[in-house]
Design a protein around this motif. Structure first.
Motif, mmCIF file in Angstrom:
data_model
loop_
_atom_site.group_PDB
_atom_site.id
_atom_site.type_symbol
_atom_site.label_atom_id
_atom_site.label_comp_id
_atom_site.label_asym_id
_atom_site.label_seq_id
_atom_site.Cartn_x
_atom_site.Cartn_y
_atom_site.Cartn_z
ATOM 1 N N HIS A 160 0.809 -1.218 0.000
ATOM 2 C CA HIS A 160 0.000 0.000 0.000
ATOM 3 C C HIS A 160 0.845 1.272 0.000
ATOM 4 C CE1 HIS A 160 -3.845 -2.083 0.470
ATOM 5 N NE2 HIS A 160 -3.211 -2.918 1.287
ATOM 6 N N GLY A 161 2.153 1.131 0.085
ATOM 7 C CA GLY A 161 3.025 2.296 0.032
ATOM 8 C C GLY A 161 2.876 3.209 1.227
ATOM 9 N N ILE A 162 2.634 2.625 2.403
ATOM 10 C CA ILE A 162 2.453 3.425 3.611
ATOM 11 C C ILE A 162 3.511 3.032 4.648
ATOM 12 C CG2 ILE A 162 0.000 3.872 3.231
ATOM 13 C CD1 ILE A 162 -0.696 1.600 5.091
ATOM 14 N N ALA A 163 3.555 3.796 5.715
ATOM 15 C CA ALA A 163 4.553 3.584 6.759
ATOM 16 C C ALA A 163 4.232 2.330 7.573
ATOM 17 C CB ALA A 163 4.616 4.807 7.663
ATOM 18 N N MET A 164 5.180 1.949 8.432
ATOM 19 C CA MET A 164 4.958 0.840 9.350
ATOM 20 C C MET A 164 5.447 1.236 10.737
ATOM 21 S SD MET A 164 6.273 -3.133 9.175
ATOM 22 C CE MET A 164 8.006 -2.711 9.364
ATOM 23 N N GLN A 165 4.604 0.974 11.751
ATOM 24 C CA GLN A 165 4.968 1.220 13.143
ATOM 25 C C GLN A 165 5.279 -0.110 13.816
ATOM 26 O OE1 GLN A 165 2.046 3.499 15.266
ATOM 27 N NE2 GLN A 165 2.501 5.376 14.165
#
Length: 294
Positions: A160-165
């Motif tokens: 999804h091309g999003i960050a990861m925490q």
């Protein structure tokens, strides 16, 4: 709309806690920042605060927005609903590493990750999180499910091309090894960073972001202060992990995004820099990771 305490997903335990009053608000920050990680779906305090009250209190002291983190299907749906109901919220969705074995034992881990996949496609979802490894609460029999879940979540962040925490508790080496082996998402954040200076250098060299919570103020947390000191300014984030990890001198009382100024001022003092300078840097870092809140 999510705006009343009766919509909370769960409640924080009160056993052993003497003061359940929300603290007075600190002096506002002159330069607004963002809470990188909080759990506003958890009810706490003598009188619960609605999402609107949480966000209004935060905005009044210079907290422009929050990233609402998740740990299961229900809280992930709550996070997306919250983000879609108020522009001051962005969502992070995931199955928490301590919940992954429970889903796996019920034969529902793949199903749960599929739900996270769908929620990750929503425009106000800007991170997969919190995911990772936890060897403190999960013993050996459940760790295989944690690893399976962690790698699946890494794949979702990339898809999804999003960050990861990342949630990393007593599992530093295996978390770092997994990221090296499968490849980390472009924007990887160690939520509530719990390592030392040596680990901070490894993370910074890899391009990861380190998010510091209220426990950086704790007397027994010199490792976190040492880590903060060696972290490049452009890799620092700040969070509450509310309602947990309330900063000194308010330990044990309910935590909330409006208490970020206490932690941020402590961090600035530790680094020997101006509070406004650190605020501006952290705000820029947050937007770099998650994009605009507007």
């Amino acid at each position: 709309m999510i705006d009343t305490p009766d919509t909370y997903v769960r409640e924080r335990a009160t056993e052993g806690r003497k003061d359940l009053r929300y603290p007075a608000a600190p002096a506002p920050l002159a330069v607004p920042v963002y809470d990188n990680h909080c759990h506003l779906e958890i009810a706490d305090g003598e009188v619960g605060l609605s999402l609107q009250e949480q966000l209004d209190r935060a905005q009044a002291v210079g907290i422009a927005g929050v990233v609402q983190a998740s740990g299961d299907v229900e809280s992930s749906r709550w996070a997306v609903d919250a983000a879609e109901s108020d522009p001051r919220v962005l969502a992070a969705v995931a199955i928490h590493p301590n919940d992954a074995p429970t889903y796996a034992e019920a034969g529902r881990l793949d199903e749960a990750i599929a739900v996270i996949d769908g929620l990750a496609a929503r425009p106000r979802t800007r991170a997969i999180g919190e995911t990772g490894l936890d060897y403190f609460r999960t013993e050996e029999p459940g760790r295989a499910a944690q690893h399976t879940s962690f790698e699946a979540h890494i794949a979702l962040a990339k898809k999804h091309g999003i960050a990861m925490q990342i949630h990393d508790r007593d599992a530093h080496d295996d978390v770092l090894e997994t990221l090296r082996r499968v490849g980390a998402p472009d924007r990887t954040v160690f939520h509530c960073f719990s390592g030392d200076a040596a680990m901070a250098r490894i993370c910074a060299d890899a391009g990861y972001y380190l998010s510091f919570a209220g426990n950086v103020t704790f007397k027994n947390a010199q490792n976190l202060r040492d880590a903060l000191a060696v972290t490049p300014r452009e890799r620092i984030l700040v969070e509450t992990d509310a309602p947990f990890l309330t900063p000194v001198p308010l330990r044990g009382r309910p935590n909330a995004p409006y208490l970020i100024p206490i932690t941020l001022r402590f961090m600035a003092a530790e680094l020997g820099i101006d509070v406004d300078e650190l605020s501006a840097q952290i705000a820029a870092n947050t937007l770099e990771v998650y994009g605009s809140f507007a």
